[in-house]
Write a protein that holds these residues in place. Structure first.
Motif, PDB file in Angstrom:
ATOM      1  N   ARG A 140      13.032 -34.676 -17.308  1.00 35.99           N
ATOM      2  CA  ARG A 140      12.472 -35.337 -18.486  1.00 35.99           C
ATOM      3  C   ARG A 140      11.302 -36.246 -18.144  1.00 35.99           C
ATOM      4  O   ARG A 140      10.754 -36.922 -19.024  1.00 35.99           O
ATOM      5  CB  ARG A 140      13.551 -36.165 -19.201  1.00 35.99           C
ATOM      6  CG  ARG A 140      14.607 -35.379 -19.956  1.00 35.99           C
ATOM      7  CD  ARG A 140      14.080 -34.475 -21.080  1.00 35.99           C
ATOM      8  NE  ARG A 140      12.844 -34.915 -21.720  1.00 35.99           N
ATOM      9  CZ  ARG A 140      12.793 -35.829 -22.707  1.00 35.99           C
ATOM     10  NH1 ARG A 140      13.910 -36.370 -23.166  1.00 35.99           N
ATOM     11  NH2 ARG A 140      11.632 -36.162 -23.247  1.00 35.99           N
ATOM     12  N   TYR A 141      10.923 -36.313 -16.879  1.00 39.92           N
ATOM     13  CA  TYR A 141       9.709 -37.045 -16.494  1.00 39.92           C
ATOM     14  C   TYR A 141       8.992 -36.224 -15.430  1.00 39.92           C
ATOM     15  O   TYR A 141       8.744 -36.682 -14.319  1.00 39.92           O
ATOM     16  CB  TYR A 141      10.045 -38.453 -15.990  1.00 39.92           C
ATOM     17  CG  TYR A 141       8.831 -39.377 -15.957  1.00 39.92           C
ATOM     18  CD1 TYR A 141       8.266 -39.831 -17.141  1.00 39.92           C
ATOM     19  CD2 TYR A 141       8.254 -39.775 -14.761  1.00 39.92           C
ATOM     20  CE1 TYR A 141       7.163 -40.666 -17.125  1.00 39.92           C
ATOM     21  CE2 TYR A 141       7.149 -40.612 -14.732  1.00 39.92           C
ATOM     22  CZ  TYR A 141       6.609 -41.047 -15.915  1.00 39.92           C
ATOM     23  OH  TYR A 141       5.502 -41.874 -15.903  1.00 39.92           O
ATOM     24  N   ASN A 142       8.696 -34.989 -15.805  1.00 43.09           N
ATOM     25  CA  ASN A 142       8.043 -34.104 -14.845  1.00 43.09           C
ATOM     26  C   ASN A 142       6.530 -34.165 -15.017  1.00 43.09           C
ATOM     27  O   ASN A 142       6.001 -34.971 -15.797  1.00 43.09           O
ATOM     28  CB  ASN A 142       8.593 -32.675 -14.949  1.00 43.09           C
ATOM     29  CG  ASN A 142       8.397 -32.054 -16.328  1.00 43.09           C
ATOM     30  OD1 ASN A 142       7.358 -32.234 -16.964  1.00 43.09           O
ATOM     31  ND2 ASN A 142       9.399 -31.304 -16.788  1.00 43.09           N
ATOM     32  N   VAL A 145       4.427 -32.206 -16.454  1.00 42.34           N
ATOM     33  CA  VAL A 145       3.949 -31.890 -17.798  1.00 42.34           C
ATOM     34  C   VAL A 145       4.290 -33.009 -18.777  1.00 42.34           C
ATOM     35  O   VAL A 145       3.552 -33.249 -19.740  1.00 42.34           O
ATOM     36  CB  VAL A 145       4.505 -30.529 -18.255  1.00 42.34           C
ATOM     37  CG1 VAL A 145       4.220 -30.274 -19.729  1.00 42.34           C
ATOM     38  CG2 VAL A 145       3.896 -29.411 -17.405  1.00 42.34           C
ATOM     39  N   THR A 146       5.387 -33.719 -18.534  1.00 39.86           N
ATOM     40  CA  THR A 146       5.688 -34.901 -19.356  1.00 39.86           C
ATOM     41  C   THR A 146       4.528 -35.884 -19.287  1.00 39.86           C
ATOM     42  O   THR A 146       4.077 -36.416 -20.312  1.00 39.86           O
ATOM     43  CB  THR A 146       6.968 -35.594 -18.863  1.00 39.86           C
ATOM     44  OG1 THR A 146       8.015 -34.659 -18.702  1.00 39.86           O
ATOM     45  CG2 THR A 146       7.412 -36.671 -19.853  1.00 39.86           C
ATOM     46  N   GLU A 198       1.561 -34.565 -21.255  1.00 34.94           N
ATOM     47  CA  GLU A 198       1.716 -34.616 -22.706  1.00 34.94           C
ATOM     48  C   GLU A 198       1.659 -36.049 -23.235  1.00 34.94           C
ATOM     49  O   GLU A 198       1.131 -36.289 -24.329  1.00 34.94           O
ATOM     50  CB  GLU A 198       3.012 -33.918 -23.107  1.00 34.94           C
ATOM     51  CG  GLU A 198       2.982 -32.437 -22.766  1.00 34.94           C
ATOM     52  CD  GLU A 198       3.931 -31.609 -23.584  1.00 34.94           C
ATOM     53  OE1 GLU A 198       4.895 -32.178 -24.146  1.00 34.94           O
ATOM     54  OE2 GLU A 198       3.705 -30.388 -23.676  1.00 34.94           O
ATOM     55  N   SER A 242      11.119 -34.070 -25.967  1.00 34.38           N
ATOM     56  CA  SER A 242      10.858 -32.942 -25.073  1.00 34.38           C
ATOM     57  C   SER A 242      10.185 -31.807 -25.830  1.00 34.38           C
ATOM     58  O   SER A 242      10.494 -31.522 -26.986  1.00 34.38           O
ATOM     59  CB  SER A 242      12.170 -32.440 -24.464  1.00 34.38           C
ATOM     60  OG  SER A 242      11.941 -31.360 -23.592  1.00 34.38           O
ATOM     61  N   GLU A 274       7.262 -28.817 -21.579  1.00 32.05           N
ATOM     62  CA  GLU A 274       7.993 -29.674 -20.635  1.00 32.05           C
ATOM     63  C   GLU A 274       9.268 -28.980 -20.162  1.00 32.05           C
ATOM     64  O   GLU A 274       9.621 -29.042 -18.970  1.00 32.05           O
ATOM     65  CB  GLU A 274       8.335 -30.999 -21.316  1.00 32.05           C
ATOM     66  CG  GLU A 274       9.058 -31.990 -20.414  1.00 32.05           C
ATOM     67  CD  GLU A 274       9.460 -33.249 -21.167  1.00 32.05           C
ATOM     68  OE1 GLU A 274      10.446 -33.883 -20.735  1.00 32.05           O
ATOM     69  OE2 GLU A 274       8.809 -33.599 -22.165  1.00 32.05           O
ATOM     70  N   ARG A 283       8.404 -26.420 -17.628  1.00 33.69           N
ATOM     71  CA  ARG A 283       8.111 -27.063 -16.341  1.00 33.69           C
ATOM     72  C   ARG A 283       9.401 -27.421 -15.611  1.00 33.69           C
ATOM     73  O   ARG A 283       9.488 -27.276 -14.376  1.00 33.69           O
ATOM     74  CB  ARG A 283       7.264 -28.319 -16.576  1.00 33.69           C
ATOM     75  CG  ARG A 283       6.794 -29.040 -15.314  1.00 33.69           C
ATOM     76  CD  ARG A 283       5.774 -28.230 -14.554  1.00 33.69           C
ATOM     77  NE  ARG A 283       6.313 -27.657 -13.332  1.00 33.69           N
ATOM     78  CZ  ARG A 283       5.697 -26.721 -12.630  1.00 33.69           C
ATOM     79  NH1 ARG A 283       4.542 -26.245 -13.013  1.00 33.69           N
ATOM     80  NH2 ARG A 283       6.243 -26.232 -11.536  1.00 33.69           N
TER      81      ARG A 283
END
Length: 326
Positions: free
Chosen positions: A18-20, A22-23, A26, A201, A205, A208
């Protein structure tokens, strides 16, 4: 002057569904920034692409987006060369018994930092008082042992100078990317700035997160389910990772069948993928007994203007000795 500061975790984003990477992209995109500001890199580092060797995963996605959308990217740390002093300081200390004792005092602190980097984060968690208190506990404890200076890469002074540059920008919406350990100093120096906020999300994401899971494939994973998910993601990176799963399962022919089309695909993002594709393709050709094709692939990997160090090591080793499964 609205400022959003997003802490980056370098290669550790791969551990945070949830904090990758892509996060981060975005959240930056949703801010509709006038520019992306890199607090932890200098102009020369940005120009040289040294962030790639550091494995700064969000930049592999954010910089192509910024270029495609005409969003300026600026690196603000004019003293970034001081960062190297931190590693040099530790290496010097390790040469002496007293220095080794001092380093041992910091081992508990390093364990706390490792927990912060590897415990899965929710998007808004880096802005929470509890998280910031843990981060300050590490930073202040480290400075208490070593002092603020060479051991920290002069982090506090560098971020104070970066904050001054941001304040001088004037009107506009700005997104600042900062190394996790630089992040709290910037929040303190820029009282009106905010950190990451709640973020729903998105499909990108979630995709990813699947790719990240496949990059760190483990025996306990459901490989069949993962292959199905990768097929649904459907990108070149997903196809490469599906081939990796087949290779790990001892099925090089199936892996090669997936990898072949990638040799003829026209892709450049993410920038780490071409090197991995060519190096792994060379290994697969070795496994099926096609040494000339393997050598050609290894050479192509080494001829790229940039490839990850791991991909280059695979290619160099493959040039010396044909690859075999253990």
């Amino acid at each position: 002057m609205p400022v959003l500061i997003l802490p980056t975790l370098g290669p550790f984003h791969i551990l945070h569904p949830r904090y990758n990477a892509v996060t981060v992209l975005e959240m930056a995109r949703a801010w509709e920034p006038r520019a992306i500001l890199l607090a932890s890199y200098g102009p020369a580092e940005l120009a040289a692409g040294s962030w790639r060797d550091a494995g700064d995963l969000p930049l592999f996605h954010l910089l192509p987006w910024a270029e495609a959308n005409g969003v300026e990217v600026a690196a603000l740390d004019q003293q970034s060369d001081l960062k190297a002093q931190a590693e040099q300081f530790r290496e010097a200390l390790a040469q002496f018994p007293k220095g080794q004792e001092i380093l041992a005092q910091a081992s508990g602190l390093e364990g706390r930092l490792q927990t912060l980097l590897t415990r899965p984060l929710l998007p808004a968690e880096p802005s929470s008082p509890a998280f910031l208190a843990e981060l300050w506990g590490y930073l202040e404890g480290f400075a208490g042992v070593f002092g603020e200076g060479p051991a920290t890469g002069f982090r506090e002074g560098r971020m104070r100078a970066v904050a001054e540059k941001i304040r001088a920008l004037g009107e506009g919406r700005w997104v600042v990317l900062a190394d996790l350990l630089d992040y709290p100093y910037l929040l303190r120096e820029l009282p009106g700035a905010v950190g990451p906020q709640e973020h729903a999300s998105s499909p990108a994401e979630a995709d990813r997160a699947i790719l990240d899971r496949a990059w760190r494939l483990e025996e306990k994973d459901d490989w069949g389910l993962l292959l199905q998910q990768l097929q649904e993601v459907g990108t070149e990176e997903a196809q490469y990772l599906a081939a990796q799963v087949y290779l790990a399962a001892g099925q090089p022919e199936d892996a090669l069948a997936l990898m072949e089309p990638l040799l003829h695909a026209d892709f450049v993002h993410p920038a780490y993928l071409p090197g991995y594709v060519l190096a792994r393709y060379g290994q697969l050709q070795d496994l099926v007994g096609n040494r000339p094709a393997a050598l050609k692939a290894y050479q192509a990997a080494l001829a790229l203007s940039w490839a990850p160090a791991e991909a280059r090591e695979i290619a160099l080793a493959g040039q010396r000795t044909p690859f075999k499964l253990c």
